[in-house]
Scaffold this active site. Structure first.
Site, mmCIF file in Angstrom:
data_model
loop_
_atom_site.group_PDB
_atom_site.id
_atom_site.type_symbol
_atom_site.label_atom_id
_atom_site.label_comp_id
_atom_site.label_asym_id
_atom_site.label_seq_id
_atom_site.Cartn_x
_atom_site.Cartn_y
_atom_site.Cartn_z
ATOM 1 N N ASN A 34 -5.313 -4.343 -7.028
ATOM 2 C CA ASN A 34 -6.517 -3.816 -6.393
ATOM 3 C C ASN A 34 -6.436 -2.335 -6.063
ATOM 4 O O ASN A 34 -7.470 -1.698 -5.832
ATOM 5 C CB ASN A 34 -6.779 -4.628 -5.111
ATOM 6 N N SER A 61 -14.418 -2.137 -12.304
ATOM 7 C CA SER A 61 -15.612 -1.528 -11.718
ATOM 8 C C SER A 61 -16.753 -1.668 -12.715
ATOM 9 O O SER A 61 -16.526 -1.906 -13.908
ATOM 10 C CB SER A 61 -15.339 -0.032 -11.445
ATOM 11 N N ASP A 114 0.850 -1.191 0.000
ATOM 12 C CA ASP A 114 0.000 0.000 0.000
ATOM 13 C C ASP A 114 0.882 1.236 0.000
ATOM 14 O O ASP A 114 1.995 1.220 0.534
ATOM 15 C CB ASP A 114 -0.908 0.015 1.232
ATOM 16 N N TYR A 127 -11.094 7.799 -13.695
ATOM 17 C CA TYR A 127 -11.606 6.573 -13.088
ATOM 18 C C TYR A 127 -12.217 5.676 -14.157
ATOM 19 O O TYR A 127 -11.901 4.483 -14.263
ATOM 20 C CB TYR A 127 -12.639 6.915 -12.015
ATOM 21 N N LYS A 130 -10.638 2.165 -15.573
ATOM 22 C CA LYS A 130 -11.388 0.929 -15.351
ATOM 23 C C LYS A 130 -11.751 0.244 -16.665
ATOM 24 O O LYS A 130 -11.920 -0.975 -16.712
ATOM 25 C CB LYS A 130 -12.632 1.215 -14.514
#
Length: 281
Positions: free
Chosen positions: A108, A164, A43, A181, A185
């Site tokens: 992820n 997504s 992360d 985004y 995706k």
């Protein structure tokens, strides 16, 4: 804790998970650990300035490690930015030094860049760059550095990219962040299909999952609630076929658990919706 104690269908395997400090990444780490996998939890554990909500911290990452260890699995925490391919290569080097193998990769890591009111051209350029950087370049970087040791391992494996419903339907409010985004995706589907073809001969399967909204800090925060209230027309999709308004992270983890398991050994190159039927034609 031993990594040799038999417990589940992923016994003896190692999962490399990005965005693992909390939310979906933590849920996936725990789901795989319960089935016997050791975990590499990566992360950024820091704030990206263009992101309006509080991102995960090093304390969050430490909590993920503690929760995995409660499942009697080993967990290697790594602080790295998926946008930095050299940092990602160092993460893989550390993984191989610790575990000697990578069997599963969950790309992820993600951010949601919401804004209200007028955005300047510079604002839009910045949010576009960060969104595409984390969720498209970051996915490429992750696969670029993890695929070689998986191939060299000679035992196959599984890569799952978190996309997504926005990667199937599209979602845009005119700002750079939301454009990024949706573009990212969608873009990871192309990466997935390309890698499914090039890695299939090595018995490495590559798939995407496409969740609708998931109850994680990326969505459950005042900034997103304000954005949603102001953009319901933009967010309208086909009605849900199931009476589920928002997913639990475990809903996505269960789908991923199947994709990485031997039960899905013949499944590659697919876009798997986890969306209560939102994207059903």
């Amino acid at each position: 804790m031993s990594s040799t104690q038999g417990r589940g269908q992923l016994e003896g395997k190692v999962a490399f998970i990005t965005g693992a400090a909390r939310g979906q990444g933590r849920s996936h780490a725990l789901a795989l650990a319960r089935e016997g996998a050791d975990i590499v939890a990566l992360d950024i554990a820091d704030q990206i300035p263009t992101v309006s909500y509080a991102m995960a911290s090093r304390e969050d990452l430490e909590e993920t490690v503690a929760l995995v260890e409660k499942e009697d699995r080993r967990c290697l925490p790594i602080v790295a930015d998926v946008r930095d391919i050299h940092a990602m290569q160092r993460a893989v080097d550390a993984t191989m030094a610790e575990f000697g193998r990578i069997d599963m990769v969950l790309a992820n890591a993600g951010i949601l860049l919401t804004a209200r009111g007028e955005q300047s051209i510079d604002d839009d350029a910045a949010t576009w760059a960060d969104g595409v950087g984390v969720m498209l370049t970051g996915v490429y970087n992750t696969i670029r550095v993890t695929a070689p040791p998986m191939v060299e391992g000679g035992v196959g494996g599984s890569i799952v990219i978190t996309s997504s419903t926005a990667g199937l339907n599209g979602m845009h409010d005119g700002t750079g962040g939301m454009a990024a985004y949706t573009a990212a995706k969608h873009g990871v589907i192309g990466l997935m299909r390309g890698y499914a073809k090039t890695l299939g001969k090595h018995s490495i399967r590559v798939n995407t999952v496409h969740p609708m909204g998931v109850a994680t800090p990326m969505v459950i925060n005042p900034q997103f609630e304000e954005f949603y209230r102001g953009g319901e027309a933009m967010l309208e999709t086909q009605p849900r076929l199931l009476p589920i308004q928002i997913l639990d992270p475990n809903d996505v983890s269960n789908a991923i658990l199947w994709l990485v398991s031997d039960g899905a050994r013949a499944v590659t190159g697919v876009t798997l919706p986890v969306d209560a039927g939102v994207t059903t034609p």
